[in-house]
Design an enzyme around this catalytic site. Structure first.
Site, short mmCIF file in Angstrom:
data_model
loop_
_atom_site.label_atom_id
_atom_site.label_comp_id
_atom_site.label_asym_id
_atom_site.label_seq_id
_atom_site.Cartn_x
_atom_site.Cartn_y
_atom_site.Cartn_z
N HIS A 45 18.50 3.47 14.13
CA HIS A 45 17.61 2.30 14.24
C HIS A 45 18.08 1.47 15.42
O HIS A 45 19.28 1.19 15.54
CB HIS A 45 17.64 1.50 12.94
CG HIS A 45 17.25 2.32 11.75
ND1 HIS A 45 15.95 2.50 11.37
CD2 HIS A 45 17.99 3.04 10.89
CE1 HIS A 45 15.90 3.28 10.31
NE2 HIS A 45 17.13 3.64 10.01
N HIS A 61 8.44 6.52 12.96
CA HIS A 61 9.04 5.23 12.62
C HIS A 61 10.50 5.14 13.06
O HIS A 61 10.98 4.07 13.40
CB HIS A 61 8.95 4.98 11.12
CG HIS A 61 7.56 5.07 10.59
ND1 HIS A 61 6.61 4.10 10.82
CD2 HIS A 61 6.94 6.02 9.85
CE1 HIS A 61 5.47 4.45 10.24
NE2 HIS A 61 5.64 5.61 9.64
#
Length: 341
Positions: free
Chosen positions: A167, A125
């Site tokens: 991210h 992820h």
């Protein structure tokens, strides 16, 4: 003393050309690892085998099949806190932030140690980095721990660095966890800390008062960030989900921080940005961005969300990018600033 090099101000991004900010996740799989080989570059390649408990990491509640950022709207069905009133990330409106002189007076202090070994994990992820501390027995002492204190944190309390999260987006106009004036950056870097003086583990600290604190840095594309090379030079070996590598080159988390004279920040109370989305998280977002090169960002975009030898889930292309949560309502919460507008 020479004045600091002028830096772009994240709060002054107003035009449509400015990158757009977005959500991020926190937490990490706690793993037992098996040594496979030692490479010529002095790193140990490992494979994640299963979940285990540890006092130093937050595990993602991974109950959704496939890349969980494609199904953010479903998180509330499985994790009640995901629909709470103090969720993160948020859109930060710089002109609405309240200047708090106490934040400026109570200096935000960093006492980070150089790490001789750093674990780098692709959890399917996002990318998580774990700077290792040699003296585990000294966890409840100042020596040997990388800690922060001051600023919006409770007086006399130190929060220990547990992990660093990245991210990013597929394009340069999105990727960050938070947005500033509805604009985003290509990446957001988060340094996750926990109150190891008050709690015995991160799991215990999650959702608890004064339990978790996250330092967040937006990024700007430009020159190469030499300190990040410890991470980017090893991404080739963690391309696939579940792969982990221990880099033995020296790494100091301080290299990610702005110049001491450029450490203006915003602060607010929020949550983890990945399941279980636990609240009571102290967020500290630096005003001035971290610079890295386009080629370094492209190394992150090469990561994959599926294990080697397998195929992506149906409907997915397997590229790890756009791993952020949509911004959440600020509601009645107040954003404070350590600097006057």
């Amino acid at each position: 003393m020479l004045p600091p090099t002028p830096q772009p101000d994240c709060g002054n991004f107003q035009t449509d050309e400015t990158p757009k900010l977005s959500p991020a996740i926190l937490g990490c799989r706690v793993i037992r690892i098996k040594k496979l080989c030692r490479s010529r570059s002095g790193t140990i390649l490992k494979r994640a085998e299963d979940m285990n408990s540890s006092p130093r990491t937050v595990k993602i509640k991974d109950l959704l099949d496939g890349f969980m950022y494609r199904r953010c709207l479903e998180w509330g069905n499985l994790f009640p806190e995901a629909v709470g009133t103090c969720q993160s990330p948020i859109n930060l409106v710089s002109r609405d932030a309240c200047y708090d002189p106490e934040l400026e007076k109570n200096e935000l202090r960093f006492n980070y140690y150089i790490c001789r070994e750093t674990d780098i994990l692709n959890n399917g992820h996002t990318l998580a980095v774990f700077p290792r501390v040699k003296q585990e027995s000294l966890r409840h002492e100042s020596m040997g721990r990388s800690v922060i204190s001051g600023g919006p944190l409770p007086p006399g309390t130190e929060y220990e660095l547990a992990e660093i999260r990245f991210h990013w987006g597929r394009e340069n106009n999105k990727g960050s966890e938070h947005t500033v004036n509805k604009k985003a950056f290509p990446m957001e870097v988060q340094l996750v800390h926990w109150n190891s003086e008050k709690y015995s583990s991160i799991e215990e600290a999650l959702g608890s008062p004064s339990g978790i604190a996250i330092i967040s840095l937006f990024t700007q594309l430009g020159r190469e960030h030499t300190g990040l090379r410890v991470v980017t030079d090893n991404l080739e070996d963690v391309l696939y989900k579940g792969r982990q590598k221990t880099a033995t080159s020296a790494f100091n988390p301080t290299c990610l921080l702005p110049d001491p004279q450029l450490r203006d920040f915003w602060a607010y109370e929020g949550s983890l940005t990945s399941p279980p989305c636990s609240e009571k998280v102290a967020w500290i977002l630096f005003r001035y961005p971290l610079m890295l090169s386009h080629s370094q960002l492209e190394e992150f975009r090469r990561l994959r969300t599926f294990p080697k030898g397998e195929c992506p889930k149906t409907g997915e292309d397997g590229v790890m990018a756009d791993n952020f949560r949509p911004t959440q309502k600020l509601g009645e919460r107040r954003v404070r600033a350590s600097f006057p507008s």
